[in-house]
Write a protein that holds these residues in place. Structure first.
Motif, PDB file in Angstrom:
ATOM      1  N   LEU A 165      40.119  63.130   8.538  1.00 15.41           N
ATOM      2  CA  LEU A 165      39.788  62.385   7.326  1.00 15.41           C
ATOM      3  C   LEU A 165      40.096  60.898   7.502  1.00 15.41           C
ATOM      4  O   LEU A 165      39.403  60.042   6.949  1.00 15.41           O
ATOM      5  N   GLY A 166      41.141  60.586   8.258  1.00 18.80           N
ATOM      6  CA  GLY A 166      41.475  59.194   8.510  1.00 18.80           C
ATOM      7  C   GLY A 166      40.373  58.458   9.257  1.00 18.80           C
ATOM      8  O   GLY A 166      40.240  57.229   9.143  1.00 18.80           O
ATOM      9  N   ASN A 283      41.223  60.470  -4.155  1.00 19.80           N
ATOM     10  CA  ASN A 283      40.072  59.957  -3.420  1.00 19.80           C
ATOM     11  C   ASN A 283      39.619  58.678  -4.108  1.00 19.80           C
ATOM     12  O   ASN A 283      39.129  58.708  -5.230  1.00 19.80           O
ATOM     13  N   GLN A 284      39.779  57.540  -3.444  1.00 19.52           N
ATOM     14  CA  GLN A 284      39.507  56.242  -4.061  1.00 19.52           C
ATOM     15  C   GLN A 284      38.081  55.750  -3.818  1.00 19.52           C
ATOM     16  O   GLN A 284      37.575  54.945  -4.600  1.00 19.52           O
ATOM     17  N   HIS A 308      29.395  51.776  -1.236  1.00 23.15           N
ATOM     18  CA  HIS A 308      30.770  52.240  -1.375  1.00 23.15           C
ATOM     19  C   HIS A 308      31.068  52.445  -2.863  1.00 23.15           C
ATOM     20  O   HIS A 308      31.064  51.490  -3.648  1.00 23.15           O
ATOM     21  N   LEU A 309      31.325  53.677  -3.250  1.00 26.63           N
ATOM     22  CA  LEU A 309      31.591  54.008  -4.647  1.00 26.63           C
ATOM     23  C   LEU A 309      33.085  53.917  -4.901  1.00 26.63           C
ATOM     24  O   LEU A 309      33.858  54.768  -4.447  1.00 26.63           O
ATOM     25  N   CYS A 310      33.497  52.900  -5.635  1.00 26.49           N
ATOM     26  CA  CYS A 310      34.928  52.668  -5.879  1.00 26.49           C
ATOM     27  C   CYS A 310      35.395  53.511  -7.058  1.00 26.49           C
ATOM     28  O   CYS A 310      35.450  53.055  -8.202  1.00 26.49           O
ATOM     29  N   ARG A 381      45.933  54.095   3.639  1.00 28.95           N
ATOM     30  CA  ARG A 381      44.499  54.256   3.853  1.00 28.95           C
ATOM     31  C   ARG A 381      43.735  53.779   2.630  1.00 28.95           C
ATOM     32  O   ARG A 381      44.251  53.803   1.507  1.00 28.95           O
ATOM     33  N   LEU A 382      42.508  53.366   2.841  1.00 30.90           N
ATOM     34  CA  LEU A 382      41.675  52.862   1.764  1.00 30.90           C
ATOM     35  C   LEU A 382      41.033  53.998   0.977  1.00 30.90           C
ATOM     36  O   LEU A 382      41.057  54.014  -0.254  1.00 30.90           O
ATOM     37  N   ARG A 383      40.460  54.949   1.676  1.00 32.45           N
ATOM     38  CA  ARG A 383      39.667  55.992   1.032  1.00 32.45           C
ATOM     39  C   ARG A 383      40.542  57.000   0.290  1.00 32.45           C
ATOM     40  O   ARG A 383      40.179  57.474  -0.790  1.00 32.45           O
ATOM     41  N   PHE A 384      41.673  57.341   0.856  1.00 29.47           N
ATOM     42  CA  PHE A 384      42.545  58.353   0.260  1.00 29.47           C
ATOM     43  C   PHE A 384      43.865  57.706  -0.155  1.00 29.47           C
ATOM     44  O   PHE A 384      44.508  57.047   0.654  1.00 29.47           O
TER      45      PHE A 384
END
Length: 395
Positions: A165-166, A283-284, A308-310, A381-384
Motif C-alpha cells: 500500500l505504501g 484513507n485520505q 486526486h480525490l482529497c 504517508r499521504l494516502r493513508f
C-alpha cells in the motif's frame, strides 16, 4: 501552490489547514505533472457517481510508475479498487455476498472475545504501544479468519501490507519500490499452498471468502485475479481498520470532553465511530482518470488526467458539515466519504464499523483514564493517515 510531491513542513501532523486552502483557493489544483487535486465534497460526490467520465482503471498511470512487468503493476491493476466493470462487478459481488448480515452476526461474538483477550493482556501493564498491541492486532485476525489463513502464519502479513500500500504514495524511493515488489512476490508464494488446499477442500461459502472467490458462479476469476484480490482483501481490510482504531483512540485523548461524553453515554459509540472516520479518515486520497476533456472551477482538464480525490479535505468541507473541525459524537446526518462512494463504496464498511465500534468502546470501558504519552509517531504517508506508534499509559 500545494504540491503532492513536495509537502509543506508539518503536513503529516495536521494536513487540514492545507486542505482548507485547497477548497477555498484552488478546488481544482493542477500539479506539475498535469494531475489535478479535487478537494470539495460536492465535487468528489459527483465524481464517485459518474463512472463514465471518471474511471478507476489505472493501467495508464501505473505502467510508467512501476513498469508493466513488475509485481506491483500486476497487483494494483488487478485489485478491486483500481478496476471497473466487469472485473469489479464480479469480485465485488463475491465479497458482498461473504459479508452478508448473517456472516457478520456470526463474526461478532468471536470479535468480542478477541478484543477482550487483547485487553486482558494489557491489563497488567502500565505503558503499552497501542498500534502493535491492540489496533493492528484486531483486523489481521478478522481478515485472516475470513480467508482461513492459519493463525501461526500471519506474522508477515502486516509488513507486506504496509509496503504494497505504501507503494501508492506519489513519490517512492528505489528501496520502497523494491520492497513493494518483493512483498507482492512473497505474498503470492505464501498464498499458493492455502489456495490449492481450499480448492481441494472448500469451506462454507456463506462465511469463507476465499472459497467464494475460488468457486464463483458463472465467470471464474483468472489465477492472477484470484491471487491479487486475495492480497487486496488482506491489505485493505487490515490497514484502514487499524488506522480507524488508532485514530479514534488518539481523538478521544485529544478531546477529553468528548471522551467524558462517550463514557457517560456509551450508546453514542455507533455515531461516534462515523465522526472519527470523518475527522481523521484512514484513507485520505483516492484517484480517478478522466475519459474526456472536462472543465472544473475554470480549469480545463484534458482526457486521461489523473484526478486526486482529497477525501480528507472533503470530509472537513463546511458546505457539507457544519462546524467541520468540531467533533460531534452524535452528528447527524454524517454522509462522510471515508469509505469512498458510488459503485466503489468500500465493500467492507459494515465490518469496519463493527470492528471500530467494539474495539474503541471496549477499550474505553476498560481504560477510561488512558493517556497518550511521548513518542507518538505518524505513519508519514499521504494516502493513508494513521500512526506507526501510539504509546499510551493505561493507569
Amino acid at each position: 501552490m500545494f504540491v503532492l510531491t513536495d509537502l509543506p513542513d508539518g503536513f503529516h501532523d495536521d494536513p487540514y489547514p492545507h486542505y482548507r486552502r485547497l477548497r477555498e483557493d484552488a478546488p481544482a489544483c493542477v500539479q506539475p505533472d498535469g494531475s489535478v487535486i479535487v478537494s470539495r465534497y460536492e465535487d468528489l460526490d459527483r465524481i464517485y457517481r459518474d463512472t463514465t467520465t471518471f474511471i478507476s482503471d489505472k493501467k495508464a498511470v501505473f505502467g510508467p510508475k512501476y513498469g508493466v512487468d513488475s509485481p506491483l503493476y500486476e497487483h494494483h491493476t488487478n485489485s478491486l479498487v483500481f478496476n471497473d466493470p466487469p472485473l469489479h462487478t464480479r469480485v465485488r459481488k463475491v465479497m458482498v455476498g461473504a459479508m452478508n448480515p448473517r456472516a457478520l452476526a456470526q463474526m461478532e461474538p468471536g470479535l468480542e472475545l478477541l478484543i477482550a483477550s487483547l485487553l486482558d493482556k494489557m491489563e497488567g501493564q502500565r505503558d503499552v504501544e497501542l498500534m502493535e498491541a491492540f489496533a493492528g492486532a484486531i483486523p489481521i485476525e478478522v481478515i485472516g479468519n475470513m480467508l482461513g489463513i492459519p493463525r501461526d502464519q500471519r506474522d508477515p502479513l502486516r509488513d507486506w501490507s504496509l509496503s504494497i500500500l505504501g507503494a501508492l504514495e506519489p513519490q517512492l524511493t528505489p528501496e520502497q519500490e523494491a520492497h513493494g515488489n518483493q512483498s507482492v512476490r512473497d505474498f503470492k508464494v505464501f498464498l499458493r499452498g492455502i489456495i490449492e488446499d481450499r480448492k481441494a477442500n472448500p469451506g462454507d461459502p456463506e462465511v469463507d471468502v476465499l472459497t467464494r472467490l475460488i468457486h464463483t458462479e458463472g465467470d471464474h476469476l483468472t489465477e492472477v485475479e484470484l491471487y491479487q484480490n486475495c492480497i487486496f482483501i488482506l491489505n485493505a481490510g487490515h490497514e484502514t481498520t487499524t488506522n480507524l482504531i488508532g485514530n479514534s483512540i488518539e481523538l478521544l485523548d485529544r478531546f477529553p470532553d468528548k471522551r467524558a461524553e462517550l463514557i457517560a453515554n456509551p450508546k453514542l459509540i455507533t455515531t461516534a465511530v462515523d465522526e472519527f472516520l470523518r475527522m481523521e479518515s484512514p484513507n485520505q486520497f483516492g484517484n480517478r482518470l478522466t475519459t474526456s476533456e472536462i472543465e472544473m472551477h475554470g480549469v480545463t482538464i484534458p482526457k486521461g488526467t489523473d484526478i486526486h480525490l482529497c477525501m480528507g479535505g472533503a470530509n472537513r468541507d463546511p458546505a457539507q458539515f457544519p462546524n467541520p473541525d468540531e467533533m460531534k459524537l452524535d452528528r447527524r446526518p454524517n454522509k462522510h466519504i471515508a469509505f469512498a462512494g458510488g459503485v466503489h463504496t468500500c465493500v467492507g464498511l459494515t465490518l469496519a464499523r463493527m470492528e471500530g465500534r467494539i474495539a474503541v468502546g471496549r477499550f474505553l470501558e476498560r481504560f477510561p483514564k488512558f493517556e497518550i504519552t511521548d513518542g507518538m509517531e505518524r505513519g508519514g504517508r499521504l494516502r493513508f493517515r494513521g500512526f506507526s506508534k501510539l504509546p499510551a499509559r493505561l493507569d
